[in-house]
Design a protein around this motif. Structure first.
Motif, short mmCIF file in Angstrom:
data_model
loop_
_atom_site.label_atom_id
_atom_site.label_comp_id
_atom_site.label_asym_id
_atom_site.label_seq_id
_atom_site.Cartn_x
_atom_site.Cartn_y
_atom_site.Cartn_z
N ALA A 184 -10.34 -1.78 1.06
CA ALA A 184 -11.75 -1.80 0.67
C ALA A 184 -11.99 -3.06 -0.17
N ILE A 185 -12.97 -3.85 0.23
CA ILE A 185 -13.34 -5.06 -0.52
C ILE A 185 -14.51 -4.68 -1.43
N CYS A 186 -14.26 -4.59 -2.72
CA CYS A 186 -15.23 -4.02 -3.66
C CYS A 186 -15.44 -4.89 -4.89
N ASN A 187 -16.65 -4.88 -5.37
CA ASN A 187 -16.97 -5.36 -6.71
C ASN A 187 -18.32 -4.74 -7.09
N ILE A 195 -12.90 -2.62 4.86
CA ILE A 195 -14.20 -2.03 4.57
C ILE A 195 -14.97 -2.96 3.63
N ASP A 196 -16.14 -3.39 4.07
CA ASP A 196 -17.01 -4.21 3.24
C ASP A 196 -17.98 -3.29 2.49
N GLY A 209 -11.08 6.57 1.25
CA GLY A 209 -10.47 6.30 2.55
C GLY A 209 -9.48 5.16 2.58
N ALA A 210 -9.43 4.38 1.51
CA ALA A 210 -8.62 3.16 1.51
C ALA A 210 -7.21 3.40 0.95
#
Length: 274
Positions: free
Chosen positions: A9-12, A144-145, A160-161
């Protein structure tokens, strides 16, 4: 289920940190290395990933909104709907999104707090994980974006990641979103996904000639570097990177010799091989 598949997951919790650009180009870089890659557009605001890969979300009949609704209501039908939803772009598969995802986010939030929720059904926090588990054996990496809000869609992404990667703009407000997202990861680990890890911090919009960027990089390395990987190659600031979504493709396809493309190639190597 493919136990070798890694879900990232790509998160911020802050906008403008190149989450979509990083998601697309990490995926494209891994694809260049020969891995099977799926991209999930989980951003309810703009569906930047879908647009940046040359797709018009408003024209799509099947999207992530369709799949999340199906996961909640009729999970046994997911394989059929996933097959209708997947788009093939460059060397990757894309599960696209459009504005309908906002409505699904609202539904997930309501069902999370509804006292009458059917405990025999899919919990709203696990809707995306149900989709991922359906396709996991087909891919080596699923990316995941996420949007910039700490909402139920981001919760779903982290549930989910396997790991979270945090793109951070090399800017004086960089720590703002970073602190929030790290706290959120702890909550998700405690409540839903104890195996979730931090895959690394990626510096974006980096200008090596400025004291500010060097200072931010040093601060992040000093504060988090002993526990969290800081990717070795920052992504350089460039108008081509900023305009990337306009052209409908990854940097690897459009600007293969650009320094930012090299940065994402290096990142893919680190993700794949350590």
């Amino acid at each position: 289920m493919n136990q070798t598949c890694t879900v990232i997951a790509i998160c911020n919790a802050k906008g403008g940190t190149a989450k979509s650009t990083s998601s697309i180009n990490l995926g494209a870089g891994l694809g260049k290395l020969g891995f099977r890659v799926a991209l999930i557009d989980n951003d309810p605001q703009k569906a930047n990933m879908t647009m940046a890969l040359g797709q018009t979300g408003s024209n799509l009949r099947y999207t992530m909104a369709t799949l999340l609704s199906t996961a909640l209501d009729c999970p046994e039908e997911l394989p059929d709907y996933i097959a209708k939803t997947i788009l093939h772009v460059e060397n990757m598969d894309l599960l696209p999104a459009n504005k309908k995802l906002t409505g699904i986010c609202t539904r997930l939030s309501v069902e999370q707090t509804a006292p009458s929720f059917d405990l025999d059904g899919i919990r709203p926090e696990f809707a995306l994980r149900t989709i991922i588990d359906t396709i996991r054996d087909q891919y080596d990496y699923i990316i995941i974006d996420c949007g910039p809000k700490l909402d139920m869609l981001m919760t779903n992404a982290m549930v989910g990641a396997d790991q979270v990667i945090i793109p951070v703009q090399a800017h004086y407000l960089a720590m703002e979103g970073l602190t929030d997202i790290l706290e959120t990861v702890k909550v998700i680990q405690q409540r839903y996904n104890p195996n979730l890890t931090i895959g690394g911090i990626l510096l974006t919009m980096y200008q090596s000639q400025t004291n500010l960027c060097r200072t931010v990089s040093a601060q992040i390395a000093d504060q988090y570097g002993r526990e969290i990987r800081l990717f070795a190659s920052p992504i350089v600031a460039s108008i081509k990177v900023a305009e990337n979504p306009v052209f409908g493709g990854s940097l690897f396809q459009l600007f293969p010799n650009h320094p930012a493309t090299k940065g994402y190639a290096d990142m893919a190597q680190e993700v794949a091989y350590g």
